[in-house]
Enzyme design. Sequence first.
Site, short mmCIF file in Angstrom:
data_model
loop_
_atom_site.label_atom_id
_atom_site.label_comp_id
_atom_site.label_asym_id
_atom_site.label_seq_id
_atom_site.Cartn_x
_atom_site.Cartn_y
_atom_site.Cartn_z
CB SER A 1 25.75 44.34 44.72
OG SER A 1 24.82 44.72 43.71
CG ASP A 2 27.17 39.87 39.84
OD1 ASP A 2 27.85 38.87 39.59
OD2 ASP A 2 26.62 40.56 38.95
CD1 TRP A 3 20.45 41.49 38.03
CD2 TRP A 3 21.47 42.57 36.36
NE1 TRP A 3 19.47 42.00 37.22
CE2 TRP A 3 20.06 42.66 36.19
CE3 TRP A 3 22.29 43.16 35.43
CZ2 TRP A 3 19.49 43.35 35.11
CZ3 TRP A 3 21.71 43.84 34.35
CH2 TRP A 3 20.35 43.94 34.21
#
Length: 740
Positions: A280-282
């Site tokens: 996932s992104d942050w």
Amino acid sequence: MKRVYFLLAFSALGLNAYGQKTIDQKVAELLSKMTLEEKVGQMVQYSGFEYATGPQKSNSAAVLEEIKKGKVGSMLNVAGSEETRSFQKLAMQSRLKIPLLFGQDVIHGYRTTFPVNLGQAASWDLGMIEKSERIAATEAAAYGIHWTFAPMVDIARDPRWGRVMEGSGEDTYLGTKIGLARIKGFQGRGLGSLDAVMACAKHFAAYGAAVGGRDYNSVDMSLRQLNETYLPPFKAAAEAGVATFMNSFNDINGIPATANKYIQRDLLKGKWNYKGFVVSDWGSIGEMVPHGYAKDANEAGERAIQGGSDMDMESRVYMTELPKLVKEGKVDPKLVDDAAGRILTKKFEMGLFDDPYRFSNEKRQKEQTDNLENRKFGREFGSKSIVLLKNQGNILPLSKTTKTVALIGPFGKETVANHGFWSVAFKDDSQRIVSQFDGIKNQLDKNSTLLYAKGCNVDDQDKTQFAEAIETAKKADVVIMTLGEGHAMSGEAKSRSNIGFTGVQEDLLKEIAKTGKPIILMVNAGRPLIFNWASDNIPTIVYTWWLGTEAGNSIADVLFGTVNPGGKLPMSFPRTEGQIPVYYNHYNTGRPAKNNTDRNYVSAYIDLDNDPKYPFGYGLSYTDFKYSDMVLSSTSLTGNQTLNISVTVSNTGKYDGEEVVQLYIRDLFGKVVRPVKELKGFQKVLIKKGESKKVDFKLTPEDLKFFDDELKFDWEGGEFDIMIGTDSQHVQTKRINWTK
Ligand code: GLC
């Protein structure tokens, strides 16, 4: 025949042709020993503690404890042979001793930085782009990094979006080619090589189409547009064996990418049969709550794993919710096995189970700390990324014996700024990076004088330094102005509603212009800027982006003519923010403007010319190139034939130079409307002064395919315009008919 039986028997036992266990077999055996919590642990990633590339910092003590318990699969922002070794030692205290993966944003170089990615795209030089990533991978791997969160392959048509600086611009064909070059550079001879890092195709998907160019904003488009413009670079990356994907923050048609089954399961892991893993992104898993797509972390965790997200960067949702969700029967444990299995597979491929410390090597790190060969390449790559926008009166190239040169502007003596956004900061950067002043000074004759005045700050209303700058200009024979936007004004969370020069820089330029001195304007930026007054009143303009460690030398090489600039714009430059989005491969509409000023009941603004200020593919040279003898192998083709196209390009000027010859097509009629132009090929050719070169291209029906209204990807017979030229506006055209 016997050999076949052996192979089949071996395969059934999970053995390869040499009787050794396959990675799949090793993963299956390891998974069978793991508890649910340990499997979920592999799906958890935290940031290191020195700095964060997202909204919050990790609680270091808690994270260190979790690593020791085998509840962390990866760390980001941890680097250096010593630091990675110390973290890995903690992981080796866990029950099953599963090594950590270390990830980092190695976006445009590591110890040696290169032009920001949009600047690199302006080189249209796939070989140099690939080589820059090869160098970046070698340096990063020497610092203990296993995995880079790059290439960013988001197509973007809106320069208000700050992250255009890390992409390849507005065109799908160019963006796909560049993305593939980057992956090849990063992964080199293959995962497991000590100079290769796992690449990561991001941000999946359509992050560059955020409404209003506002970062993290929604994306809403037809599946046809999504498949035609934004997904091809990702599909190509998957087919090329990119090790990982990273999904994006945005929702796509109402469903956050992090939980978007259509892109992550139906397409990526289904139709495209992708075997790597998706990070996932942050915090994006947890952000499904503010998205309004999950009522709480528990539902966010459920939707993310169902939607195909394998690893949770920094949201802590998987760590806290996934074991519960499995135990409550809400999540099939097979999904956890699949995700953890994909992650473990990469760790085996990287050789980390053989030796968890193999990348943490002081000697290799020292060798890559200041590699002069890498800097030399960086200097060349920087000069090849510069775009010459204007050169009226041929002020450039500048003579090295010019008596007095004045460098004026807030970026002239900057060092770290030349890194641009998304560079890993090192303590000694300010001593290592070549400023514009030093680069010019290095090459100006020893009997010449280089004056400097800052003139103004980057982004405030202070004009108190104008007087000194004006006086400095008056003493010079030539003035080099260095203006633009701050180096950290493009990048993540850096959307701008006004994309002009910041502060009072344009006022300063106008004051200096009043001195009547010849002016060369250098524009420093990570995105297309709007600078109409300068474009209309300053005779010489070069777009210098942010060029990295060797910036000053790259710039001086172009200013003094050691290198003849050959860059071409990878994005259209709008005349005003009101014109955004403006891009070359638009549809014709039912009322196309006849020319740049046509406003009579046509698709145009009543208060603005229709074309961009500078078009996609545009860039000048110190020499002149003439195009002639465009020849087609046929103007009437049938079925699966190949169309051969050639053109002669002559260098009629005074300098050897590189030209990016561009091939476009137009499908004149389709079951869905087609763009007025589509880039389908380019070649960067060096042509010596006075010489000519024949440049050849080929087209097949594969190049004519598009997604129709039922998402069928195919071509249709009919009439096509074939265009070749020096940019997307200046082309010569021949019409053909191609029957299916
Ligand atoms: C950031 C960025 C992403 C980056 C990640 C780790 O928020 O969106 O591109 O790789 O976090 O730094």
